[in-house]
Design a protein around this motif. Structure first.
Motif, PDB file in Angstrom:
ATOM      1  N   GLY A 283       0.820  -1.202   0.000  1.00  0.00           N
ATOM      2  CA  GLY A 283       0.000   0.000   0.000  1.00  0.00           C
ATOM      3  C   GLY A 283       0.850   1.247   0.000  1.00  0.00           C
ATOM      4  N   THR A 284       1.666   1.457   1.023  1.00  0.00           N
ATOM      5  CA  THR A 284       2.512   2.649   1.086  1.00  0.00           C
ATOM      6  C   THR A 284       3.575   2.618  -0.008  1.00  0.00           C
ATOM      7  OG1 THR A 284       3.922   1.573   2.733  1.00  0.00           O
ATOM      8  CG2 THR A 284       2.158   2.973   3.551  1.00  0.00           C
ATOM      9  N   PHE A 285       4.214   1.470  -0.190  1.00  0.00           N
ATOM     10  CA  PHE A 285       5.240   1.352  -1.231  1.00  0.00           C
ATOM     11  C   PHE A 285       4.612   1.522  -2.614  1.00  0.00           C
ATOM     12  CE2 PHE A 285       7.516  -1.415  -4.273  1.00  0.00           C
ATOM     13  CZ  PHE A 285       8.730  -0.749  -4.295  1.00  0.00           C
ATOM     14  N   HIS A 286       3.485   0.875  -2.847  1.00  0.00           N
ATOM     15  CA  HIS A 286       2.828   0.956  -4.146  1.00  0.00           C
ATOM     16  C   HIS A 286       2.376   2.391  -4.439  1.00  0.00           C
ATOM     17  CE1 HIS A 286       2.705  -3.278  -3.105  1.00  0.00           C
ATOM     18  NE2 HIS A 286       2.454  -3.562  -4.362  1.00  0.00           N
ATOM     19  N   ALA A 287       1.815   3.049  -3.429  1.00  0.00           N
ATOM     20  CA  ALA A 287       1.357   4.431  -3.622  1.00  0.00           C
ATOM     21  C   ALA A 287       2.529   5.365  -3.907  1.00  0.00           C
ATOM     22  CB  ALA A 287       0.594   4.900  -2.387  1.00  0.00           C
ATOM     23  N   SER A 288       3.659   5.155  -3.240  1.00  0.00           N
ATOM     24  CA  SER A 288       4.814   6.022  -3.456  1.00  0.00           C
ATOM     25  C   SER A 288       5.394   5.830  -4.854  1.00  0.00           C
ATOM     26  CB  SER A 288       5.883   5.747  -2.390  1.00  0.00           C
ATOM     27  OG  SER A 288       6.349   4.416  -2.473  1.00  0.00           O
ATOM     28  N   VAL A 289       5.461   4.581  -5.334  1.00  0.00           N
ATOM     29  CA  VAL A 289       5.992   4.331  -6.678  1.00  0.00           C
ATOM     30  C   VAL A 289       5.056   4.913  -7.736  1.00  0.00           C
ATOM     31  CG1 VAL A 289       6.584   2.542  -8.366  1.00  0.00           C
ATOM     32  CG2 VAL A 289       7.307   2.303  -5.985  1.00  0.00           C
ATOM     33  N   VAL A 290       3.749   4.749  -7.545  1.00  0.00           N
ATOM     34  CA  VAL A 290       2.783   5.356  -8.466  1.00  0.00           C
ATOM     35  C   VAL A 290       2.947   6.873  -8.479  1.00  0.00           C
ATOM     36  CG1 VAL A 290       0.317   5.793  -8.863  1.00  0.00           C
ATOM     37  CG2 VAL A 290       1.107   3.474  -8.331  1.00  0.00           C
ATOM     38  N   SER A 291       3.157   7.476  -7.302  1.00  0.00           N
ATOM     39  CA  SER A 291       3.367   8.928  -7.219  1.00  0.00           C
ATOM     40  C   SER A 291       4.628   9.345  -7.968  1.00  0.00           C
ATOM     41  CB  SER A 291       3.467   9.361  -5.756  1.00  0.00           C
ATOM     42  OG  SER A 291       2.290   9.037  -5.048  1.00  0.00           O
ATOM     43  N   ALA A 292       5.684   8.520  -7.872  1.00  0.00           N
ATOM     44  CA  ALA A 292       6.923   8.823  -8.592  1.00  0.00           C
ATOM     45  C   ALA A 292       6.685   8.839 -10.102  1.00  0.00           C
ATOM     46  CB  ALA A 292       7.999   7.802  -8.232  1.00  0.00           C
ATOM     47  N   PHE A 293       5.914   7.882 -10.597  1.00  0.00           N
ATOM     48  CA  PHE A 293       5.625   7.826 -12.029  1.00  0.00           C
ATOM     49  C   PHE A 293       4.781   9.031 -12.463  1.00  0.00           C
ATOM     50  CE2 PHE A 293       7.536   3.787 -12.133  1.00  0.00           C
ATOM     51  CZ  PHE A 293       7.636   3.368 -13.449  1.00  0.00           C
ATOM     52  N   VAL A 294       3.859   9.443 -11.610  1.00  0.00           N
ATOM     53  CA  VAL A 294       3.048  10.619 -11.929  1.00  0.00           C
ATOM     54  C   VAL A 294       3.928  11.857 -12.016  1.00  0.00           C
ATOM     55  CG1 VAL A 294       1.226  12.147 -11.078  1.00  0.00           C
ATOM     56  CG2 VAL A 294       0.932   9.663 -10.956  1.00  0.00           C
ATOM     57  N   LEU A 295       4.854  12.022 -11.063  1.00  0.00           N
ATOM     58  CA  LEU A 295       5.766  13.163 -11.085  1.00  0.00           C
ATOM     59  C   LEU A 295       6.678  13.144 -12.313  1.00  0.00           C
ATOM     60  CD1 LEU A 295       6.814  13.360  -7.314  1.00  0.00           C
ATOM     61  CD2 LEU A 295       5.350  14.955  -8.565  1.00  0.00           C
ATOM     62  N   LEU A 296       6.980  11.932 -12.801  1.00  0.00           N
ATOM     63  CA  LEU A 296       7.807  11.794 -13.990  1.00  0.00           C
ATOM     64  C   LEU A 296       7.016  11.973 -15.279  1.00  0.00           C
ATOM     65  CD1 LEU A 296       9.961   8.695 -12.919  1.00  0.00           C
ATOM     66  CD2 LEU A 296      10.797  11.030 -13.256  1.00  0.00           C
ATOM     67  N   GLY A 297       5.698  12.171 -15.148  1.00  0.00           N
ATOM     68  CA  GLY A 297       4.859  12.304 -16.325  1.00  0.00           C
ATOM     69  C   GLY A 297       4.571  10.980 -16.996  1.00  0.00           C
ATOM     70  N   ARG A 298       4.707   9.900 -16.237  1.00  0.00           N
ATOM     71  CA  ARG A 298       4.476   8.557 -16.762  1.00  0.00           C
ATOM     72  C   ARG A 298       3.106   8.060 -16.332  1.00  0.00           C
ATOM     73  NH1 ARG A 298       9.450   5.768 -17.563  1.00  0.00           N
ATOM     74  NH2 ARG A 298       8.137   4.001 -18.165  1.00  0.00           N
ATOM     75  N   SER A 299       2.673   6.952 -16.925  1.00  0.00           N
ATOM     76  CA  SER A 299       1.371   6.377 -16.618  1.00  0.00           C
ATOM     77  C   SER A 299       1.349   5.793 -15.203  1.00  0.00           C
ATOM     78  CB  SER A 299       1.033   5.282 -17.632  1.00  0.00           C
ATOM     79  OG  SER A 299      -0.090   4.525 -17.208  1.00  0.00           O
ATOM     80  N   PRO A 300       0.317   6.093 -14.386  1.00  0.00           N
ATOM     81  CA  PRO A 300       0.200   5.474 -13.060  1.00  0.00           C
ATOM     82  C   PRO A 300       0.101   3.955 -13.140  1.00  0.00           C
ATOM     83  CG  PRO A 300      -1.293   7.340 -13.269  1.00  0.00           C
ATOM     84  CD  PRO A 300      -0.753   7.078 -14.638  1.00  0.00           C
ATOM     85  N   SER A 301      -0.465   3.445 -14.229  1.00  0.00           N
ATOM     86  CA  SER A 301      -0.581   1.994 -14.395  1.00  0.00           C
ATOM     87  C   SER A 301       0.796   1.344 -14.477  1.00  0.00           C
ATOM     88  CB  SER A 301      -1.396   1.666 -15.653  1.00  0.00           C
ATOM     89  OG  SER A 301      -2.696   2.203 -15.569  1.00  0.00           O
ATOM     90  N   GLU A 302       1.735   2.014 -15.147  1.00  0.00           N
ATOM     91  CA  GLU A 302       3.103   1.500 -15.204  1.00  0.00           C
ATOM     92  C   GLU A 302       3.716   1.470 -13.802  1.00  0.00           C
ATOM     93  OE1 GLU A 302       5.101   2.572 -19.458  1.00  0.00           O
ATOM     94  OE2 GLU A 302       4.863   4.252 -18.061  1.00  0.00           O
ATOM     95  N   GLY A 303       3.464   2.522 -13.033  1.00  0.00           N
ATOM     96  CA  GLY A 303       3.995   2.578 -11.680  1.00  0.00           C
ATOM     97  C   GLY A 303       3.442   1.477 -10.805  1.00  0.00           C
ATOM     98  N   LEU A 304       2.128   1.231 -10.903  1.00  0.00           N
ATOM     99  CA  LEU A 304       1.516   0.177 -10.092  1.00  0.00           C
ATOM    100  C   LEU A 304       2.037  -1.193 -10.501  1.00  0.00           C
ATOM    101  CD1 LEU A 304      -0.473  -0.600  -7.897  1.00  0.00           C
ATOM    102  CD2 LEU A 304      -2.280  -0.658  -9.629  1.00  0.00           C
ATOM    103  N   LEU A 305       2.205  -1.403 -11.813  1.00  0.00           N
ATOM    104  CA  LEU A 305       2.728  -2.676 -12.294  1.00  0.00           C
ATOM    105  C   LEU A 305       4.146  -2.905 -11.797  1.00  0.00           C
ATOM    106  CD1 LEU A 305       2.470  -5.194 -14.058  1.00  0.00           C
ATOM    107  CD2 LEU A 305       3.151  -3.801 -16.028  1.00  0.00           C
ATOM    108  N   LEU A 306       4.985  -1.871 -11.878  1.00  0.00           N
ATOM    109  CA  LEU A 306       6.366  -2.009 -11.403  1.00  0.00           C
ATOM    110  C   LEU A 306       6.402  -2.245  -9.899  1.00  0.00           C
ATOM    111  CD1 LEU A 306       9.422  -1.843 -11.835  1.00  0.00           C
ATOM    112  CD2 LEU A 306       9.252   0.632 -11.516  1.00  0.00           C
ATOM    113  N   ALA A 307       5.615  -1.486  -9.128  1.00  0.00           N
ATOM    114  CA  ALA A 307       5.605  -1.645  -7.669  1.00  0.00           C
ATOM    115  C   ALA A 307       5.161  -3.044  -7.269  1.00  0.00           C
ATOM    116  CB  ALA A 307       4.687  -0.598  -7.039  1.00  0.00           C
ATOM    117  N   THR A 308       4.136  -3.557  -7.943  1.00  0.00           N
ATOM    118  CA  THR A 308       3.642  -4.900  -7.632  1.00  0.00           C
ATOM    119  C   THR A 308       4.690  -5.956  -7.951  1.00  0.00           C
ATOM    120  OG1 THR A 308       1.384  -4.177  -8.125  1.00  0.00           O
ATOM    121  CG2 THR A 308       1.791  -6.544  -8.062  1.00  0.00           C
TER     122      THR A 308
END
Length: 337
Positions: A283-308
């Motif tokens: 939860g916390t790790f996944h949310a932080s990685v998704v936030s990083a992808f958003v800040l990078l202008g990347r898709s949140p789905s990519e961030g969630l997939l990578l975090a998982t």
């Protein structure tokens, strides 16, 4: 079964503390997971995953994670001034890394301390004092990696976000440095302040027998001679094998991730793991990685997939050997002499 073995290995007071942490951390994980399920497009993440899977990258990831464990073992031995052998230090590190994957608030580190105490007869106060130094080194390293990644991503990130993050991180490093100086040079003055507090809790004897020695041990440990080599080793690990681990996981699930992006995701993910959640920052790790992808202008789905994928693969790689080590350790302790 693995959790039962951990409870048997840890002291009873530590087990009660872990139970309370688990309740709080589980609630945090559930709330954040519900938010992620509603905010991220899971179908897009599945499409990305199906588009390309690299088995070669998975094999490289396995090799890199072993390098991480070896690096942690060398660092732990350095912090303990060689009081523990390389083999024992590797077993303790694998045990700690594995237990951290399912215990909240990095509870595996306490198990590593207990293992070092039982197997290598390292006093608790010494091991806990050096663990505190290790956590301080980790925090400074995370912030340093974050600063380095922001410099590399100067043309990618929004300049306002980047400047705010840089100010916060430089301020955090100054705060850590001042805290270390306070403990190093004024540790003895903390004793008369803390003794009445423990007296009110009816723990004055415990304070006099253990806490005073722990404070003095920490003060002595906060020196360049103790911290400089482990700090350099930690920074090298994060800038090399840890960053490569994220890149290889990204390639495994079909996500393109550059070196500088991996450092930034590693930094934000490391901050997320500081928030207690169970197990291992779910939860916390996944949310932080998704936030990083958003800040990078990347898709949140990519961030969630990578975090998982990162969470799952690290879980598999470290929990299995940790379970074997813990089971063997417990059997040896229970076996008749």
């Amino acid at each position: 079964m693995l959790k039962r073995l951990v409870k048997n290995a840890l002291p009873s007071s530590a087990v009660a503390y872990q139970r309370l942490q688990m309740l709080i951390a589980s609630a945090i994980s559930i709330v954040l997971l519900i938010f992620l399920l509603r905010a991220v497009d899971w179908e897009e993440a599945i499409r990305i995953f199906r588009s390309g899977i690299s088995v070669t990258s998975l094999l490289w990831f396995m090799l890199v994670t072993f390098g991480i464990a070896v690096g942690y073992a060398v660092r732990w031995r350095l912090l303990l001034d060689g009081k523990i052998g390389y083999g024992t230090s590797l077993m303790a590190s694998l045990l700690g890394l594995g237990a951290n994957m399912f215990l909240p608030a990095r509870g595996g580190d306490l198990l590593r301390v207990h293992y070092s105490r039982v197997v290598a007869t390292v006093p608790y106060a010494d091991a806990l004092g050096r663990l505190l130094i290790e956590k301080m080194v980790d925090l400074v390293t995370i912030i340093s990696v974050g600063i380095f990644s922001l410099v590399l991503l100067s043309h990618t990130l929004n300049s306002e976000y980047r400047n705010v993050l840089l100010v916060i991180m430089f301020g955090a490093i100054v705060g850590i440095f001042l805290s270390a100086v306070l403990v190093r040079y004024f540790g003895d003055r903390l004793v008369p302040i803390l003794r009445p507090v423990f007296g009110l809790l009816r723990l004055r004897d415990f304070f006099d027998r253990h806490i005073i020695y722990f404070i003095r041990n920490c003060a002595q440990s906060l020196s360049l001679s103790v911290t400089i080599v482990p700090a350099v080793l930690t920074l090298v690990l994060w800038l090399s094998v840890y960053a490569l681990a994220y890149i290889f996981v990204a390639r495994f699930v079909g996500v393109a991730l550059s070196y500088q992006e991996s450092l930034f995701v590693l930094f934000v993910g490391g901050l997320g793991l500081m928030i207690p959640a169970a197990p291992s920052g779910v939860g916390t790790f996944h949310a932080s990685v998704v936030s990083a992808f958003v800040l990078l202008g990347r898709s949140p789905s990519e961030g969630l997939l990578l975090a998982t994928a990162v969470h799952f693969l690290f879980f598999v790689v470290y929990v299995v050997p940790a379970a074997l080590i813990l089971g063997h350790w417990r059997l040896n302790r229970l076996a008749p002499r």
